[in-house]
Scaffold this motif. Structure first.
Motif, PDB file in Angstrom:
ATOM      1  N   ASP A  18     -16.783   8.027 -21.230  1.00 35.24           N
ATOM      2  CA  ASP A  18     -18.109   7.391 -21.013  1.00 35.24           C
ATOM      3  C   ASP A  18     -19.075   7.031 -22.208  1.00 35.24           C
ATOM      4  O   ASP A  18     -19.389   7.934 -22.919  1.00 35.24           O
ATOM      5  CB  ASP A  18     -18.849   8.342 -20.071  1.00 35.24           C
ATOM      6  N   PRO A  19     -19.490   5.792 -22.542  1.00 36.31           N
ATOM      7  CA  PRO A  19     -20.398   5.472 -23.674  1.00 36.31           C
ATOM      8  C   PRO A  19     -21.560   6.389 -23.468  1.00 36.31           C
ATOM      9  O   PRO A  19     -22.122   6.524 -24.747  1.00 36.31           O
ATOM     10  CB  PRO A  19     -20.287   3.836 -23.422  1.00 36.31           C
ATOM     11  N   LEU A  20     -22.022   6.437 -22.442  1.00 38.71           N
ATOM     12  CA  LEU A  20     -23.124   7.270 -22.563  1.00 38.71           C
ATOM     13  C   LEU A  20     -23.293   8.578 -22.809  1.00 38.71           C
ATOM     14  O   LEU A  20     -24.523   9.358 -23.046  1.00 38.71           O
ATOM     15  CB  LEU A  20     -23.839   7.084 -21.257  1.00 38.71           C
ATOM     16  N   MET A  21     -22.053   9.142 -22.977  1.00 39.07           N
ATOM     17  CA  MET A  21     -22.107  10.558 -23.650  1.00 39.07           C
ATOM     18  C   MET A  21     -22.148  10.420 -25.271  1.00 39.07           C
ATOM     19  O   MET A  21     -22.266  11.499 -25.994  1.00 39.07           O
ATOM     20  CB  MET A  21     -20.606  11.173 -23.242  1.00 39.07           C
ATOM     21  N   ARG A  22     -22.325   9.415 -25.808  1.00 38.90           N
ATOM     22  CA  ARG A  22     -22.398   9.386 -27.244  1.00 38.90           C
ATOM     23  C   ARG A  22     -23.956   8.979 -27.538  1.00 38.90           C
ATOM     24  O   ARG A  22     -24.729   8.239 -27.131  1.00 38.90           O
ATOM     25  CB  ARG A  22     -21.754   7.740 -27.875  1.00 38.90           C
ATOM     26  N   PRO A  23     -24.626  10.005 -27.979  1.00 39.75           N
ATOM     27  CA  PRO A  23     -26.108   9.889 -28.622  1.00 39.75           C
ATOM     28  C   PRO A  23     -26.618   8.904 -29.175  1.00 39.75           C
ATOM     29  O   PRO A  23     -27.636   8.237 -28.849  1.00 39.75           O
ATOM     30  CB  PRO A  23     -26.375  11.108 -29.220  1.00 39.75           C
ATOM     31  N   ASP A  24     -25.914   8.222 -30.038  1.00 39.03           N
ATOM     32  CA  ASP A  24     -26.321   7.042 -30.927  1.00 39.03           C
ATOM     33  C   ASP A  24     -25.900   5.794 -30.395  1.00 39.03           C
ATOM     34  O   ASP A  24     -26.006   4.725 -30.918  1.00 39.03           O
ATOM     35  CB  ASP A  24     -25.765   7.013 -32.259  1.00 39.03           C
ATOM     36  N   LEU A  25     -25.426   5.772 -28.935  1.00 38.74           N
ATOM     37  CA  LEU A  25     -24.819   4.465 -28.331  1.00 38.74           C
ATOM     38  C   LEU A  25     -25.667   3.087 -28.491  1.00 38.74           C
ATOM     39  O   LEU A  25     -25.555   2.141 -29.131  1.00 38.74           O
ATOM     40  CB  LEU A  25     -24.475   4.774 -27.103  1.00 38.74           C
ATOM     41  N   PHE A  26     -27.050   3.404 -28.058  1.00 38.79           N
ATOM     42  CA  PHE A  26     -28.030   2.142 -28.126  1.00 38.79           C
ATOM     43  C   PHE A  26     -28.358   1.968 -29.628  1.00 38.79           C
ATOM     44  O   PHE A  26     -28.667   0.745 -29.734  1.00 38.79           O
ATOM     45  CB  PHE A  26     -29.323   2.872 -27.338  1.00 38.79           C
ATOM     46  N   ASP A  27     -28.224   2.617 -30.521  1.00 38.82           N
ATOM     47  CA  ASP A  27     -28.347   2.425 -31.922  1.00 38.82           C
ATOM     48  C   ASP A  27     -27.396   1.670 -32.553  1.00 38.82           C
ATOM     49  O   ASP A  27     -27.562   0.547 -33.020  1.00 38.82           O
ATOM     50  CB  ASP A  27     -28.490   3.571 -32.801  1.00 38.82           C
ATOM     51  N   LEU A  28     -26.251   1.805 -31.963  1.00 37.73           N
ATOM     52  CA  LEU A  28     -24.837   0.915 -32.323  1.00 37.73           C
ATOM     53  C   LEU A  28     -24.880  -0.189 -31.547  1.00 37.73           C
ATOM     54  O   LEU A  28     -24.754  -1.365 -32.284  1.00 37.73           O
ATOM     55  CB  LEU A  28     -23.693   1.737 -31.943  1.00 37.73           C
ATOM     56  N   ALA A  29     -25.369  -0.345 -30.242  1.00 37.11           N
ATOM     57  CA  ALA A  29     -25.428  -1.475 -29.561  1.00 37.11           C
ATOM     58  C   ALA A  29     -26.603  -2.588 -30.200  1.00 37.11           C
ATOM     59  O   ALA A  29     -26.533  -3.680 -30.242  1.00 37.11           O
ATOM     60  CB  ALA A  29     -25.745  -1.308 -28.166  1.00 37.11           C
ATOM     61  N   ARG A  30     -27.750  -1.804 -30.554  1.00 38.51           N
ATOM     62  CA  ARG A  30     -28.857  -2.740 -31.133  1.00 38.51           C
ATOM     63  C   ARG A  30     -28.416  -3.238 -32.488  1.00 38.51           C
ATOM     64  O   ARG A  30     -28.684  -4.557 -32.699  1.00 38.51           O
ATOM     65  CB  ARG A  30     -30.195  -1.797 -31.353  1.00 38.51           C
ATOM     66  N   TYR A  31     -27.834  -2.707 -33.223  1.00 41.10           N
ATOM     67  CA  TYR A  31     -27.117  -3.155 -34.540  1.00 41.10           C
ATOM     68  C   TYR A  31     -26.225  -4.351 -34.358  1.00 41.10           C
ATOM     69  O   TYR A  31     -26.445  -5.546 -34.871  1.00 41.10           O
ATOM     70  CB  TYR A  31     -26.523  -2.166 -35.319  1.00 41.10           C
ATOM     71  N   ALA A  32     -24.967  -3.907 -33.266  1.00 41.44           N
ATOM     72  CA  ALA A  32     -24.181  -5.232 -32.904  1.00 41.44           C
ATOM     73  C   ALA A  32     -25.046  -6.457 -32.450  1.00 41.44           C
ATOM     74  O   ALA A  32     -24.684  -7.836 -32.771  1.00 41.44           O
ATOM     75  CB  ALA A  32     -23.267  -4.532 -31.872  1.00 41.44           C
ATOM     76  N   ILE A  33     -25.998  -6.061 -31.464  1.00 43.49           N
ATOM     77  CA  ILE A  33     -26.390  -7.385 -30.798  1.00 43.49           C
ATOM     78  C   ILE A  33     -27.645  -7.970 -31.635  1.00 43.49           C
ATOM     79  O   ILE A  33     -27.557  -9.334 -31.926  1.00 43.49           O
ATOM     80  CB  ILE A  33     -27.164  -6.778 -29.461  1.00 43.49           C
ATOM     81  N   GLN A  34     -28.464  -7.215 -32.252  1.00 46.76           N
ATOM     82  CA  GLN A  34     -29.676  -7.851 -33.100  1.00 46.76           C
ATOM     83  C   GLN A  34     -29.374  -8.185 -34.315  1.00 46.76           C
ATOM     84  O   GLN A  34     -30.141  -9.173 -34.883  1.00 46.76           O
ATOM     85  CB  GLN A  34     -30.865  -6.813 -32.742  1.00 46.76           C
ATOM     86  N   GLU A  35     -28.799  -7.456 -35.089  1.00 44.27           N
ATOM     87  CA  GLU A  35     -28.244  -7.862 -36.515  1.00 44.27           C
ATOM     88  C   GLU A  35     -27.101  -8.535 -36.619  1.00 44.27           C
ATOM     89  O   GLU A  35     -27.044  -9.371 -37.602  1.00 44.27           O
ATOM     90  CB  GLU A  35     -28.040  -6.455 -37.130  1.00 44.27           C
TER      91      GLU A  35
END
Length: 373
Positions: free
Chosen positions: A71-88
């Motif tokens: 479950d990706p949501l079990m990873r605390p830094d998930l949205f930081d990784l997603a933000r980097y992938a999408i926005q950067e």
């Protein structure tokens, strides 16, 4: 990013990259490929390693990226990784979280804030009894419905994943109707591969595979959402045959205007337009073909994808054996390499759950033919 009109070369770069960001999950699904566990593996890729992986992915002509698990949501830094992938890095990122209490309105709001392209939920039954049995957790269906409501409320495109098995074969029509009611843009239909917790006895027969795929062609015609399959490349063969028989145009039959993300210009298969990275950095042709081709901690993803002997063999359709080797549709299909490996132990063998008999098969010595050109 590929320039407009240029076709991706699957020998060089995949169309889609799946990253298992964690193996932690609160569910215990009957078919789980990952044999997920309740706590994260301490060996999983760190945040810094994840950032490096995202950089490597972006350099491969910016394929589609899916964060999965566990479950990706079990990873605390998930949205930081997603933000980097999408926005950067300007990647299109989708996510496939499990329907657990972590699927809150706030979590979905964060997903929208970082720019998630699509959120995929699994629905393996049209009612709680069937779905919860398949997912191994009571209340999973109710949480899925609640999550779908949040997605619609926040206007995030919805993908629904369904794994076809003996448990829900009788329920597929009702699930198709449910997907329509959810306003989903895509129904992704998985055909079970006996790996992880998936069992051979849970698979439908080759003849039932064929019938379900023919039915899916008609679902595409009458439903407002797109339909795609996973570990069923022979669906492309069925689509061509059925659209020809019914006088439809295959390209139109296989596409819905609402579904603008994730439509490959040509078919993908295990290791051929598709690559999977495990939670500890191991690279596989797909999540269902458990053959390690390298590790991103040791070599760049592009190097593994392009030069792994296994990957190169999987992209060479002249190496296919048996019925797949002589099949006139092998360039558009190629059979499920994961299913061939799971059932026969040979990833180049004929897909044992394809019922189609190729035109050249009768003339071939069935016990000795290795296929080829």
């Amino acid at each position: 990013m590929l320039p407009p009109g240029k076709e991706r070369d699957y020998h060089e770069n995949p169309f889609i990259v799946i990253w298992e960001v964690t193996r932690a999950c609160a569910l215990k699904c009957l078919h789980c490929r990952a044999e997920a566990q309740y706590k994260a593996d301490p060996r999983q890729l760190t945040f810094e390693e994840g950032i490096k992986l995202i950089d490597d992915i972006a350099e491969m002509d910016s394929p589609l990226v899916v964060f999965t698990g566990g479950d990706p949501l079990m990873r605390p830094d998930l949205f930081d990784l997603a933000r980097y992938a999408i926005q950067e890095k300007k990647l299109s990122v989708s996510m496939t979280p499990s329907a657990t209490p972590k699927v809150t309105r706030e979590a979905i709001r964060k997903a929208k804030e970082v720019g998630l392209s699509r959120w995929a939920f699994s629905l393996d039954g049209s009612c709680a009894d069937i779905h919860d049995h398949f997912r191994g957790t009571k209340g999973s269906y109710e949480r899925t419905m609640r999550g779908i409501h949040y997605l619609k409320e926040l206007n995030i495109p919805i993908q629904v994943n369904t794994t076809v098995s003996t448990y829900n074969l009788h329920d597929l029509e009702a699930i198709a109707e449910k997907v329509r009611d959810m306003d989903a843009v895509l129904w992704s239909v998985f055909f079970l591969v006996p790996t992880g917790r998936g069992m051979i006895q849970d698979m439908i027969t080759p003849e039932q595979h064929e019938e379900v795929m023919k039915w899916l062609v008609h679902v595409q015609q009458r439903m407002p959402y797109g339909v795609k399959t996973t570990e069923a490349p022979h669906y492309r063969r069925v689509l061509l045959q059925e659209t020809g028989r019914l006088g439809m145009v295959a390209a139109e039959a296989g596409t819905k205007r609402k579904d603008v993300l994730g439509r490959a210009p040509k078919g993908v298969n295990d290791g051929d337009g598709f690559v999977f990275i495990s939670h500890i950095g191991e690279v596989y042709p797909s999540g269902f073909l458990p053959l390690v081709c390298g590790n991103v901690r040791e070599r760049p993803l592009a190097d593994i994808y392009r030069h792994s002997p296994i990957m190169k063999q999987l992209r060479d359709k002249s190496l296919l054996k048996g019925k797949c080797g002589v099949c006139e549709f092998k360039q558009v299909c190629g059979g499920s390499r994961a299913r061939a490996y799971a059932v026969t132990g040979d990833y180049l063998a004929s897909d044992p759950y394809c019922a189609y008999v190729p035109k050249g098969w009768d003339a071939c010595e069935q016990d000795t033919c290795d296929g080829g050109e």
